[in-house]
Design an enzyme around this catalytic site. Sequence first.
Site, mmCIF file in Angstrom:
data_model
loop_
_atom_site.group_PDB
_atom_site.id
_atom_site.type_symbol
_atom_site.label_atom_id
_atom_site.label_comp_id
_atom_site.label_asym_id
_atom_site.label_seq_id
_atom_site.Cartn_x
_atom_site.Cartn_y
_atom_site.Cartn_z
ATOM 1 N N ASP A 17 0.855 -1.173 0.000
ATOM 2 C CA ASP A 17 0.000 0.000 0.000
ATOM 3 C C ASP A 17 0.898 1.231 0.000
ATOM 4 O O ASP A 17 2.100 1.140 0.270
ATOM 5 C CB ASP A 17 -0.899 -0.007 1.242
ATOM 6 C CG ASP A 17 -1.806 1.214 1.327
ATOM 7 O OD1 ASP A 17 -2.446 1.539 0.309
ATOM 8 O OD2 ASP A 17 -1.861 1.845 2.392
ATOM 9 N N SER A 18 0.297 2.384 -0.262
ATOM 10 C CA SER A 18 1.066 3.622 -0.233
ATOM 11 C C SER A 18 1.416 4.046 1.184
ATOM 12 O O SER A 18 2.235 4.944 1.374
ATOM 13 C CB SER A 18 0.264 4.742 -0.912
ATOM 14 O OG SER A 18 -0.973 4.921 -0.254
ATOM 15 N N CYS B 273 -4.228 -0.835 -2.226
ATOM 16 C CA CYS B 273 -4.267 0.613 -2.445
ATOM 17 C C CYS B 273 -5.188 0.856 -3.625
ATOM 18 O O CYS B 273 -5.013 0.245 -4.692
ATOM 19 C CB CYS B 273 -2.863 1.144 -2.741
ATOM 20 S SG CYS B 273 -2.783 2.859 -3.306
ATOM 21 N N GLU C 102 -6.373 7.891 11.250
ATOM 22 C CA GLU C 102 -4.980 7.769 11.685
ATOM 23 C C GLU C 102 -4.770 8.412 13.054
ATOM 24 O O GLU C 102 -3.860 8.020 13.791
ATOM 25 C CB GLU C 102 -4.046 8.386 10.647
ATOM 26 C CG GLU C 102 -3.987 7.599 9.353
ATOM 27 C CD GLU C 102 -2.877 8.049 8.428
ATOM 28 O OE1 GLU C 102 -2.062 8.907 8.839
ATOM 29 O OE2 GLU C 102 -2.812 7.528 7.293
ATOM 30 N N CYS D 32 -11.970 3.361 0.586
ATOM 31 C CA CYS D 32 -10.629 3.786 1.013
ATOM 32 C C CYS D 32 -10.197 2.804 2.082
ATOM 33 O O CYS D 32 -11.004 2.421 2.945
ATOM 34 C CB CYS D 32 -10.662 5.208 1.569
ATOM 35 S SG CYS D 32 -9.121 5.728 2.384
ATOM 36 N N HIS E 67 -8.621 3.072 4.700
ATOM 37 C CA HIS E 67 -8.766 3.532 6.085
ATOM 38 C C HIS E 67 -10.192 3.366 6.609
ATOM 39 O O HIS E 67 -10.403 3.212 7.825
ATOM 40 C CB HIS E 67 -8.398 5.017 6.201
ATOM 41 C CG HIS E 67 -6.940 5.311 6.164
ATOM 42 N ND1 HIS E 67 -6.212 5.292 4.993
ATOM 43 C CD2 HIS E 67 -6.065 5.647 7.142
ATOM 44 C CE1 HIS E 67 -4.951 5.605 5.256
ATOM 45 N NE2 HIS E 67 -4.831 5.824 6.550
#
Length: 288
Positions: A13-14, A76, A155, A187, A189
Amino acid sequence: MAAGSNAPIGVFDSGVGGLTVAREIMRQLPEERMVYFGDTARLPYGSKSRNTVIRFSRQIVRFLKTKEVKAIVIACNTATAYALEEIQKELEFPVIGVIDAAARVAGAVTENNRIGVVGTTATIGSGMYEKALKQYNDKAKVYGKACPLLVSLAEEGWLHDTVTEEVVGRYLKDLQYKSIDTLILGCTHYPLLRSTFHKIAGDNVTLVNPAYEVAMELRSLLDSQGLSCNEEVGLAGKKYEFFVSDAAEKFCEFANSILPYDIEAVQQINIEDFETEDFREETACRKM
């Protein structure tokens, strides 16, 4: 030489968002080994050009090949959209991304063919989910909503905070006006905020978690190709390895806040060193 069935799965992933995919692989495929790479030095990928994302992805794949992985999951959204087809052409083992599995499930479960997608500005602007959904349900009407604040909230660890609920509520208002009955958390996240999305969206909206769906697709793929692990690998036996291109300590802290197992170490590497295949041979034995 092709990797054996007991070789690890490569996931990249990025940054840290793909850890939700890693978490689902740990949960749904507990017998499998895994090598995760987060390109924390060069995130976000959403602001990069297609050619740049493909170049970054190829570098990461070259690194994962030094770990003798048997399959790769591109965890990603941007890298899946830009690089998946190119990488699949170049490798002899399975490579899957996070978009297709979620689109297939969403296209199947919707009852009114009105599907919402939430994601980053880049993901929504690309139309990647709409394109994938049309392949599985040509009657689907797809409504995208960019939710740029949610990555930072996730995050920050504000997963069950009133501020997060307020922000999610504002973002979902437009989609609720569209009478959607299915919502893709587009996404990596966002699965961390799943309970908040469910609370705001309500019981009448089915949430589709790409992290879970790609883990299930991976299980089916490994089974069908005879690549499922057939031996027990203890946690102490390097079952899970984690690598980043920068900020290893911060990555480790976030990983241990969401993964089902604490990780003891994260190794930082210079991913730019993997620009060519020739370098892989020269550095395969280098201690990192």
